[in-house]
Design a protein around this motif. Structure first.
Motif, mmCIF file in Angstrom:
data_model
loop_
_atom_site.group_PDB
_atom_site.id
_atom_site.type_symbol
_atom_site.label_atom_id
_atom_site.label_comp_id
_atom_site.label_asym_id
_atom_site.label_seq_id
_atom_site.Cartn_x
_atom_site.Cartn_y
_atom_site.Cartn_z
ATOM 1 N N LEU B 21 -5.092 -27.406 6.475
ATOM 2 C CA LEU B 21 -3.833 -27.294 7.211
ATOM 3 C C LEU B 21 -4.323 -26.129 8.271
ATOM 4 N N PRO B 22 -3.679 -26.269 9.565
ATOM 5 C CA PRO B 22 -2.755 -27.155 9.923
ATOM 6 C C PRO B 22 -3.506 -28.699 10.270
ATOM 7 N N THR B 23 -2.475 -29.526 10.195
ATOM 8 C CA THR B 23 -2.798 -30.896 10.030
ATOM 9 C C THR B 23 -3.751 -31.167 11.227
ATOM 10 N N THR B 27 -4.505 -36.727 12.727
ATOM 11 C CA THR B 27 -3.680 -37.287 11.566
ATOM 12 C C THR B 27 -2.047 -37.150 12.398
ATOM 13 N N THR B 28 -1.881 -35.942 13.205
ATOM 14 C CA THR B 28 -0.763 -36.269 13.910
ATOM 15 C C THR B 28 -0.620 -37.191 15.003
ATOM 16 N N LEU B 30 -1.749 -40.077 14.466
ATOM 17 C CA LEU B 30 -1.513 -41.255 13.690
ATOM 18 C C LEU B 30 0.000 -41.257 13.241
ATOM 19 N N GLY B 31 0.671 -40.173 13.003
ATOM 20 C CA GLY B 31 1.998 -40.140 12.616
ATOM 21 C C GLY B 31 2.755 -40.462 13.950
ATOM 22 N N LEU B 34 2.666 -44.281 14.118
ATOM 23 C CA LEU B 34 3.421 -44.965 13.094
ATOM 24 C C LEU B 34 4.896 -45.098 13.399
ATOM 25 N N TRP B 35 5.470 -43.791 14.189
ATOM 26 C CA TRP B 35 6.745 -43.724 14.614
ATOM 27 C C TRP B 35 6.869 -44.774 15.580
ATOM 28 N N ALA B 37 5.345 -47.549 16.003
ATOM 29 C CA ALA B 37 5.430 -49.023 15.291
ATOM 30 C C ALA B 37 6.874 -49.227 14.782
ATOM 31 N N SER B 38 7.282 -48.189 14.142
ATOM 32 C CA SER B 38 8.691 -48.363 13.700
ATOM 33 C C SER B 38 9.666 -48.558 14.676
ATOM 34 N N ARG B 181 -1.492 -32.528 21.819
ATOM 35 C CA ARG B 181 0.020 -32.236 22.187
ATOM 36 C C ARG B 181 0.241 -33.200 23.242
#
Lengths: 654, 210
Positions: B21-23, B27-28, B30-31, B34-35, B37-38, B181
């Motif tokens: 950590l920090p991530t 990976t961030t 990727l998050g 995913l959002w 995609a949703s 960012r």
């Protein structure tokens, strides 16, 4: 309507509701007293409310879900009491409607979902060798948004009135014309808000599992529970938006005068039903797949054998995940979509039995030839198999379209989905709870009491639901609040009610088991009480806040098992030279207040107090901006702190 | 053996790996994917709702009567152009030209604001022309879908502004470690633009030709 009349309509002034008011006041007063008397406010704030530690968040999910299990269970017992005798006047029809609505909604959204997230949080990072989830603050936000949504939903029955359109909340039952109170607003807002938390958790766990696994842990080396959490979280991403739209549009219909689902103005109630079940069917899989994952861990550990057919287990998980999006119409074959459509969805539904059957055989084959230890966790696993096979078989019967025209909305269907959700989800999560309890809390749950809880619950389950299958075949339909003696349903209903109370007794023994073990339970000093196979058992119980002082490297499946075989009892020892400083996320109060802000906004919208709602939303936005500009959200644990903690646990090589 | 499981040497045999950590930025990102995609599933549900209900005009104005393609085309080009300027801004970031980065972020946000402003003007125009939100199911599903997209663009503008502030406030200035960012935000911005292309086709083009 006056403010007082709006807050306290006649439905919340019945004796049962007034009695609950008293109990709620007493409980809250008792909690406040204990917290103040023992000076626990600071502890509560520092250790729990502001925490971003996944393990503590898991514990909070667990507590919330057990409280909700109690509420949903009491609802169930009230329903069964009403049905124990023909022409009963214990509950009126409106009261009965409200209670089956809150029973279903609470059990799905506020009991099963948080219990799933409790187990994800408790063990997923440990199983993959990570120090936390990918987004620790988002994880805390997920929890607090869920918690405040649960509170919002639960206060409905004492302030403003319960929702009463069933847990599925179909139009036109939710239409303002037919349902003018605020009850359905509570339902809509609470679920929309908790949906935000659920979606965030889904993103968080997919990102955690795909992005933060220990070095060497390839996808095909992941424990099955991690696999199931991955596909279940992916289901959240693609299923929950449909629910959000279904509920959001219903909310617009009720609060802003649109008519998406109001047939009189050209709207389409069936649009709601489709959207709801496009979410609803994947939902049951996203609940049961983690249970499958738990069974896979438990059966391997307690058979002291590698899981049989790992690759086919993964394949069947993926197959179920994909198929689950192609079956939603089987919830309403009777809508009359036509033979071709119904046939398609009937066949796709039956197809799911194939990968599920593969899993059942794999679990049995894992036990075959293993040295099986009958722990409580294993008992739940073994009980699950016959129950789930029964539920699966009746599911295939329901998938036969012409048959479904007979079974639809009968007690046969009620018994079917309770078999799946209790036999699959509840048995699975309870198995996981007994299995991982020592890892979460550092002590074991008493096995003898656990057996009592298990047998009561297991026997109660059969006594409750076998009569319901038969009642369904005799024509009793779901959601009827009473029946006349001449129908001949009395005896079966009485047996079913008896079973429900046996299950209730099982729950009480479970709670006793937890409290007793908290005080007298055997401490887990080894960190590996079950002779486990996966990485979480390589840590002390409970795991230190940073989980792994040194991040593990994984060379095969069941890494910890293999490491123990090679290294013996010292496999967990670390070299002092490998330990370094660790960066950890800092605690924060922002997630708690974001949850609170959503609560205020939700309550404002429930009662159409727009100023209150605006204040709530503005608060949430302000907190998000404040969190956004908080770049110092991490802190470093010095090497000395880590080294001392590990040495105290006897985990550093001399 | 036991050490093999616990030490974390880097692949090249160097010192132990960095703290997790920090991530990691990957990976961030990727998050965010995913959002998005949703979010696709959310827009899909709303588009399906619109397609199901857009014929229910309840005697009120229809798409053919109201839609003004040239005006919508202007706002569409503003939004598409903003994707280009966003690309230019990221290009500047790659070259560590922070002044250019700020300049192009401002241009992007302005283009977004033009889009939102035109949308508000359009909604107002329809409302006074007899197509208010509750007028018909066509109206409700139109406003919800297009308005929801407009909210996305507005959120994106807020995100751009927050990163602009970040470029001024970040102690020590913008470094390579901060690039993710901006990349995350640009992903979102491109996504919102692509969704608009779908909405423009489904609602406006198909609406106009019937």
């Amino acid at each position: 309507m006056s403010l007082l009349g709006q807050l306290f309509p006649s439905s919340v002034l019945r004796p049962m509701e007034l009695g609950s008011d008293g109990l709620i006041v007493l409980t809250v007063a008792g909690l406040l007293f204990v917290l103040t008397r023992y000076r626990k406010w600071g502890w509560l704030w520092r250790e729990w409310i502001t925490t971003v530690d996944h393990k503590k968040i898991g514990v909070m999910y667990l507590v919330a879900s057990l409280v909700m299990l109690f509420r949903g269970g009491v609802d169930a017992l009230l329903l069964r009491t009403q049905l124990a005798a023909p022409n009963s006047t214990f509950l009126g029809p409106e009261h009965y409607d409200e209670i089956f609505t809150t029973h279903g909604t609470i059990m799905v959204f506020f009991m099963a979902m948080p219990l799933m997230f409790a187990l994800y949080n408790a063990v997923i990072p440990l199983m993959i060798g990570a120090r936390d989830v990918a987004f620790p603050r988002l994880n805390a936000i997920s929890f607090w948004v869920f918690a405040f949504a649960a509170i919002l939903f639960n206060i409905s029955f004492v302030i403003g009135g319960s929702p009463d359109a069933g847990w599925t909340a179909y139009a036109p039952l939710t239409e303002l014309t037919f349902n003018p109170g605020v009850g359905e607003n509570y339902y809509l807002l609470a679920l929309l808000i908790s949906g935000i938390g659920t979606l965030a958790s889904g993103i968080n766990f997919v990102a955690t599992i795909l992005g933060m696994r220990a070095r060497g842990m390839t996808l095909m080396r992941m424990p099955l529970f991690v696999w199931s959490a991955l596909v279940s979280s992916a289901l959240i991403l693609f299923a929950f938006p449909a629910l959000t739209v279904a509920l959001g549009l219903t909310m617009l219909d009720r609060l802003f005068g649109s008519s998406f689902f109001t047939i009189a103005h050209g709207g389409m109630p069936m649009m709601y039903v489709n959207l709801f079940w496009i979410w609803g069917h994947p939902e049951v899989y996203l609940l049961v797949l983690p249970a499958f994952g738990i069974f896979s861990e438990v059966v391997a550990t307690f058979s002291r054998k590698r899981l049989f057919g790992y690759a086919s287990m993964v394949g069947s998980l993926l197959a179920i995940t994909l198929l689950s999006f192609g079956v939603w119409v089987h919830h309403f074959f009777t809508m009359g979509a036509g033979a071709a459509v119904n046939a398609f969805f009937g066949v796709s539904t039956m197809l799911i039995a194939i990968p599920t059957g593969v899993k059942i055989f794999n679990w049995i084959m894992t036990m075959w030839g293993g040295r099986v230890r009958m722990t409580v966790a294993m008992l739940w696993q073994m009980a699950f198999i016959p129950v789930f096979v029964l539920g699966g078989a009746t599911g295939v019967l329901l998938a036969v379209v012409p048959g479904d025209y007979q079974f639809h909305n009968s007690y046969f269907m009620v018994a079917h989905f309770h078999t799946m959700l209790i036999g699959g989800v509840v048995f699975g999560f309870l198995s996981g709870l007994y299995y991982w309890w020592p890892k979460m809390f550092g002590y074991m749950l008493d096995e003898r009491q656990g057996r009592w809880a298990f047998w009561l619950y297991f026997i109660g389950f059969w006594v409750t639901f076998v009569p319901q299958y038969l009642l369904g075949l005799e024509g009793m339909t779901r959601r009827m609040y009473t029946y006349s003696a001449g129908f001949g349903w009395t005896t079966l209903n009485q047996i079913s009610t008896l079973g429900a109370f046996i299950m209730g007794a099982g729950f009480l023994v479970l709670v006793f088991n937890i409290v007793y073990s908290m005080l007298h339970g055997e401490r887990d000093l080894t960190g590996d009480p079950w002779d486990g196979r996966t990485l979480e058992w390589s840590l002390p119980s409970p795991a230190p806040e940073y989980n792994f002082a040194c991040l593990p490297t994984v060379a095969e499946r069941d890494t910890w098992w293999e490491a123990k075989r090679e290294g013996g009892a010292v496999a967990a020892r670390l070299r002092a030279g490998d330990i370094g400083p660790i960066v950890m996320p800092k605690p924060t109060a922002v997630p708690f207040f974001i949850g609170l802000g959503f609560f205020v906004a939700g309550a404002g919208m429930v009662f159409s107090w727009w100023v209150v709602a605006a204040v709530g939303f503005a608060g949430v936005l302000a907190l998000l901006v404040a969190g956004w500009f908080d770049y110092r959200d991490h802190e470093e644990l010095s090497r000395d702190v880590v080294l001392r903690a590990e040495a105290a646990a006897g985990r550093v090589q001399a | 053996m036991s050490e093999a499981m616990h030490t974390t040497p880097a692949p090249d045999g160097g010192p132990a790996g960095p703290p997790v950590l920090p991530t990691p930025a990957e990976t961030t990102k990727l998050g965010i994917w995913l959002w998005l995609a949703s979010d696709c599933a959310l827009f899909a549900s709303l588009i399906a709702t619109y397609l199901t209900l857009h014929g229910q005009t309840a005697g009120g104005p229809t798409a053919q009567q109201l839609f003004d393609l040239p005006l919508t085309l202007v706002s569409t080009f503003a939004l598409l152009l903003s994707s280009v300027t966003m690309g230019v801004a990221l290009e500047a970031l790659q070259k560590d030209d922070i002044a250019a980065l700020r300049r192009w972020l401002v241009v992007t946000a302005l283009l977004g604001a033009i889009f939102v402003g035109l949308e508000i003007r359009e909604f107002h125009h329809y409302t006074v022309s007899g197509l208010w939100f509750q007028r018909s199911d066509f109206a409700s599903s139109f406003y919800v879908l297009v308005g929801f997209h407009g909210l996305h663009v507005s959120f994106g503008i807020a995100w751009i502004l927050s990163l602009l502030i970040f470029t001024f406030r970040k102690p020590g200035g913008i470094t390579r470690a901060d690039h993710w960012r901006f990349e995350m935000m640009s992903l979102y911005w491109y996504f919102v633009d692509v969704v608009w292309v779908v909405i423009f086709t489904v609602i406006y083009l198909l609406g106009k030709v019937g």
